[in-house]
Design an enzyme around this catalytic site. Structure first.
Site, short mmCIF file in Angstrom:
data_model
loop_
_atom_site.label_atom_id
_atom_site.label_comp_id
_atom_site.label_asym_id
_atom_site.label_seq_id
_atom_site.Cartn_x
_atom_site.Cartn_y
_atom_site.Cartn_z
N ASN A 7 0.88 -1.17 0.00
CA ASN A 7 0.00 0.00 0.00
C ASN A 7 0.92 1.22 0.00
O ASN A 7 1.47 1.60 1.04
CB ASN A 7 -0.87 -0.07 1.27
CG ASN A 7 -1.91 1.03 1.32
OD1 ASN A 7 -1.89 1.95 0.50
ND2 ASN A 7 -2.79 0.94 2.29
N ARG A 90 -2.68 -2.27 -3.33
CA ARG A 90 -3.92 -1.52 -3.06
C ARG A 90 -3.86 -0.24 -3.89
O ARG A 90 -2.97 0.59 -3.71
CB ARG A 90 -4.00 -1.17 -1.58
CG ARG A 90 -5.25 -0.41 -1.29
CD ARG A 90 -5.33 0.01 0.14
NE ARG A 90 -6.57 0.76 0.32
CZ ARG A 90 -6.94 1.30 1.44
NH1 ARG A 90 -6.19 1.18 2.51
NH2 ARG A 90 -8.06 1.96 1.52
N HIS A 179 -13.01 2.85 -0.09
CA HIS A 179 -13.11 1.81 0.95
C HIS A 179 -13.88 0.58 0.45
O HIS A 179 -14.46 -0.17 1.24
CB HIS A 179 -13.87 2.32 2.20
CG HIS A 179 -13.15 3.35 3.01
ND1 HIS A 179 -13.80 4.41 3.62
CD2 HIS A 179 -11.85 3.48 3.33
CE1 HIS A 179 -12.92 5.15 4.27
NE2 HIS A 179 -11.73 4.62 4.12
N ARG A 240 -11.12 15.31 7.78
CA ARG A 240 -11.88 15.78 6.61
C ARG A 240 -13.27 16.25 7.02
O ARG A 240 -13.91 15.63 7.87
CB ARG A 240 -12.04 14.66 5.56
CG ARG A 240 -10.74 14.22 4.94
CD ARG A 240 -11.02 13.30 3.73
NE ARG A 240 -9.82 12.61 3.33
CZ ARG A 240 -9.66 11.29 3.39
NH1 ARG A 240 -10.64 10.51 3.82
NH2 ARG A 240 -8.53 10.75 3.01
N GLU A 384 -9.13 -5.75 4.88
CA GLU A 384 -8.89 -5.41 3.47
C GLU A 384 -7.75 -6.25 2.91
O GLU A 384 -7.76 -6.60 1.73
CB GLU A 384 -8.59 -3.92 3.35
CG GLU A 384 -9.83 -3.07 3.65
CD GLU A 384 -9.50 -1.62 3.95
OE1 GLU A 384 -9.00 -1.33 5.05
OE2 GLU A 384 -9.74 -0.78 3.07
#
Ligand code: ADP
Length: 411
Positions: A7, A90, A179, A240, A384
């Site tokens: 990743n 990823r 996601h 965020r 994941e």
């Protein structure tokens, strides 16, 4: 098969090495501050931890170093790099091109470059990671697993923004959602726990970590999700803002004398619960300081936004079998789940208060709704990496099917 999961972030590299047959995590690690000076790494195996500073000018140097750690003569978990069978990457943004995971070749890299403008913070770093592996280990198959792919089933009326149509045609301006691997994984697990096929289950999944998104899943496929063109839209997150009126960008740009990139950086990195509390993005700190009115407000705003999305996705789905909470906050915070779902008994949602508060640090799959609750509420740890490993193995073997194939097995 031995699979390396990578990743690559803009200045970081996370990795895991798995033996997929024995379901064993062989090594895991993180390299930070790549190419910005003061690079640090931490590398863990079952019985060894190696940490330190090391200068890395780019991702290729970092990956080269990680490969050396994996084969280290004293604490290496591999005797030779030839033992690695494939690398699963990823990838944040697959645009509309990728509805599932794919074997990476020149064409895939060219396509990723073409859509990099959609995810300028993420995709270029992902491509650098792919190229570094291809240079260092040219014989190894690389597989791309996309955060966006699961949401490619959104109907047009859900993914379009009400802007002049040509901006979609010319620039791909639309909701993509992120996601995806996490929403897919926890939906499959929830269906299994309910003893129903996921292809016949309606589920609302709430991935609430530092970044956070909600997903409405009808008969196993994503029909709406809260993140949009970028991961900025939707829920109130660690740093965020989530949903805001776009005019905020114009007003702040005028008042602060900043350009749109700089204002968007504020919305992405200085907002959310960090912006409101003026001190913390970590929700443990928020929840530990609720006597500070700014933390209390941040908590109220975050949970209120979750409640609104639950309500709207119940309207979207009509019938909802389960709501699933996952990721760092979703899995651990009983108070957040309680406040977000409070007062929804009329919609058939009732928590078992004691069970709901008892998940902290347990890291297991738990039913936290009351027996009379029509909608089951689950806490399910996301995985994941497992999705990336399974997809990588099946893509390399040529047996991969994505969730949009008519004979896709949801098991
Ligand atoms: P990322 O989006 O970075 O992958 P994670 O899914 O690991 O994030 O979640 C990180 C968030 O989880 C942090 O804000 C952290 O504070 C939060 N978290 C972890 N444990 C708890 C807890 N017990 N209560 C509330 N929040 C928690």
């Amino acid at each position: 098969m031995i699979i390396l999961v990578l990743n690559s972030g803009s200045s970081s590299l996370k990795y895991q090495l798995h033996n997929q047959e024995t379901d064993q995590l062989l090594a895991t690690g993180l390299v930070e501050r790549i190419a910005i000076g003061g690079s640090i790494f931490s590398h863990k195996t079952q019985n060894h931890t190696e940490k330190g500073e090391h200068p890395f000018d780019d991702h290729a140097q970092a990956i080269d170093y990680v490969l050396k750690l994996l084969t280290h003569k004293d604490f290496g978990v591999l005797t030779s790099l030839d033992e690695i069978n494939a690398v699963g990457h990823r990838i944040v943004h697959g645009g509309e091109t990728y509805v599932g995971s794919v074997l990476i070749d020149e064409e895939v890299i060219a396509n990723l470059e073409k859509i990099s403008y959609l995810a300028p913070l993420h995709n270029p770093a992902n491509i650098i990671g792919i190229n570094a592996i291809r240079t260092l280990l040219p014989a190894l198959p690389n597989v791309a697993v996309f955060d966006t792919a699961f949401h490619q089933t959104l109907p047009e009326h859900a993914y379009m923004y009400a802007l002049p149509l040509s901006y979609y045609r010319d620039y791909g301006v639309r909701r993509y959602g992120f996601h995806g691997t996490s929403h897919l994984y926890v939906a499959k697990r929830a269906a299994k726990l309910m003893g129903k096929p996921v292809g016949g289950s309606n589920i609302i999944t709430m991935h609430i970590g530092n970044g956070a998104s909600a997903c409405a899943i009808r008969n196993g496929v994503s029909v709406d999700t809260s993140m949009g063109l970028s991961p900025l839209e939707g829920l109130v997150m660690g740093t965020r803002s989530g949903d805001v009126d776009a005019t905020v960008v114009q007003l702040l740009s005028q008042q602060l004398g900043k350009n749109s990139d700089e204002v968007l950086n504020i919305l992405n990195k200085e907002s959310g619960v960090l912006g409101i509390s003026e001190q913390y993005s970590d929700r443990r700190d928020i929840e530990g300081n609720l006597d500070d009115p700014r933390c209390a407000l941040a908590f109220d705003m975050e949970t209120y936004r979750i409640k609104k999305y639950v309500g709207s996705y119940m309207a979207v789905l009509g019938r909802v079998d389960a709501i699933v909470f996952t990721a760092g906050v979703g899995e651990n915070s009983g108070p957040l789940r309680e406040k977000a779902l409070a007062g929804l008994e009329g919609l058939g949602i009732a928590l078992d208060t004691k069970k709901n508060m008892d998940t902290l640090g347990k890291h297991g799959e738990t039913l936290v709704s009351a027996p009379e609750s029509k909608v089951k509420v689950y806490v399910i740890p996301t995985n994941e990496e497992l999705v990336i490993i399974e997809d990588t193995v099946s893509v390399v073997r040529g047996t991969y099917k994505n969730h949009m194939d008519s004979d896709y097995s949801f098991e």
